[in-house]
Write a protein that holds these residues in place. Structure first.
Motif, mmCIF file in Angstrom:
data_model
loop_
_atom_site.group_PDB
_atom_site.id
_atom_site.type_symbol
_atom_site.label_atom_id
_atom_site.label_comp_id
_atom_site.label_asym_id
_atom_site.label_seq_id
_atom_site.Cartn_x
_atom_site.Cartn_y
_atom_site.Cartn_z
ATOM 1 N N LYS A 32 0.832 -1.207 0.000
ATOM 2 C CA LYS A 32 0.000 0.000 0.000
ATOM 3 C C LYS A 32 0.864 1.254 0.000
ATOM 4 N N LYS A 54 -8.934 7.163 -2.400
ATOM 5 C CA LYS A 54 -9.076 5.733 -2.700
ATOM 6 C C LYS A 54 -9.137 5.476 -4.202
ATOM 7 N N ASP A 55 -9.800 6.369 -4.951
ATOM 8 C CA ASP A 55 -9.867 6.179 -6.400
ATOM 9 C C ASP A 55 -8.481 6.215 -7.029
ATOM 10 N N LEU A 57 -5.620 5.672 -5.460
ATOM 11 C CA LEU A 57 -4.859 4.520 -4.983
ATOM 12 C C LEU A 57 -5.244 3.261 -5.752
ATOM 13 N N VAL A 58 -6.513 3.104 -6.037
ATOM 14 C CA VAL A 58 -6.955 1.945 -6.824
ATOM 15 C C VAL A 58 -6.287 1.955 -8.198
ATOM 16 N N ARG A 73 -10.054 -1.889 -2.128
ATOM 17 C CA ARG A 73 -10.013 -0.423 -2.057
ATOM 18 C C ARG A 73 -9.363 0.059 -0.761
ATOM 19 N N PHE A 74 -8.171 -0.452 -0.509
ATOM 20 C CA PHE A 74 -7.451 -0.117 0.715
ATOM 21 C C PHE A 74 -7.031 1.347 0.742
ATOM 22 N N ASP A 75 -7.020 1.923 1.948
ATOM 23 C CA ASP A 75 -6.375 3.222 2.144
ATOM 24 C C ASP A 75 -4.893 2.942 2.409
ATOM 25 N N GLU A 82 -1.417 9.197 3.696
ATOM 26 C CA GLU A 82 -2.800 9.582 3.375
ATOM 27 C C GLU A 82 -2.913 11.093 3.198
ATOM 28 N N SER A 132 -8.527 9.526 9.313
ATOM 29 C CA SER A 132 -9.430 9.326 8.178
ATOM 30 C C SER A 132 -10.859 9.018 8.621
#
Length: 156
Positions: A32, A54-55, A57-58, A73-75, A82, A132
């Motif tokens: 991650k 998240k978008d 990161l995905v 969909r991990f943070d 973050e 978060s």
């Protein structure tokens, strides 16, 4: 610790029988963080916006072939990453100022409970996105306010 972004195995935290083939807390966070750094490199100054973390990161997970991360969909599981992904280095500087200025004041006033609390929050921020969620924000801000007020009262 090694991992393969293309690993499709699920998380396994409680035994080491399948440790080589499974994601665990450490290798999952490393994957991650690498993807978060990829996003930070693309948007270093202003970030992607807090609603698009998240978008983005995905997208980074998919680019690296980290399909398991994209599906879940991990943070980033790191408050510093973050913040840098969401609002860039300017936001990261503000976060660090918030943490370390409060830590400086706590040490200067010899308020060791506040110092310990801040160190705990800073270290937790290394492995979790503590701000978060509203619970994290309220918890941290509440105690920082209380401890700061105690310092002000003690100095009067």
């Amino acid at each position: 610790m090694s991992f393969d972004f293309h690993n499709q195995a699920s998380e396994y935290h409680f035994a080491f029988v399948n440790a080589e083939n499974s994601w665990n807390g450490l290798n999952l966070r490393l994957a991650k963080w690498i993807c978060a750094i990829d996003v930070i490199k693309q948007y270093p100054w202003i970030g992607v916006g807090t609603g698009d973390i998240k978008d983005e990161l995905v997208k980074a997970y998919i680019e690296r072939g980290f399909i398991y991360g994209a599906e879940k969909r991990f943070d980033p599981h790191n408050q510093f990453f973050e913040t840098a992904v969401g609002i860039g280095f300017a936001g990261l500087i503000v976060l660090c100022f918030f943490y370390f200025n409060a830590l400086y004041e706590a040490i200067k006033s010899k308020h060791w409970l506040f110092t310990a609390f801040l160190l705990l929050i800073i270290f937790c921020s290394l492995t979790e996105s503590v701000l978060s969620s509203s619970q994290g924000i309220i918890f941290i801000c509440f105690f920082v306010f209380i401890f700061t007020r105690l310092i002000e009262v003690a100095e009067q």
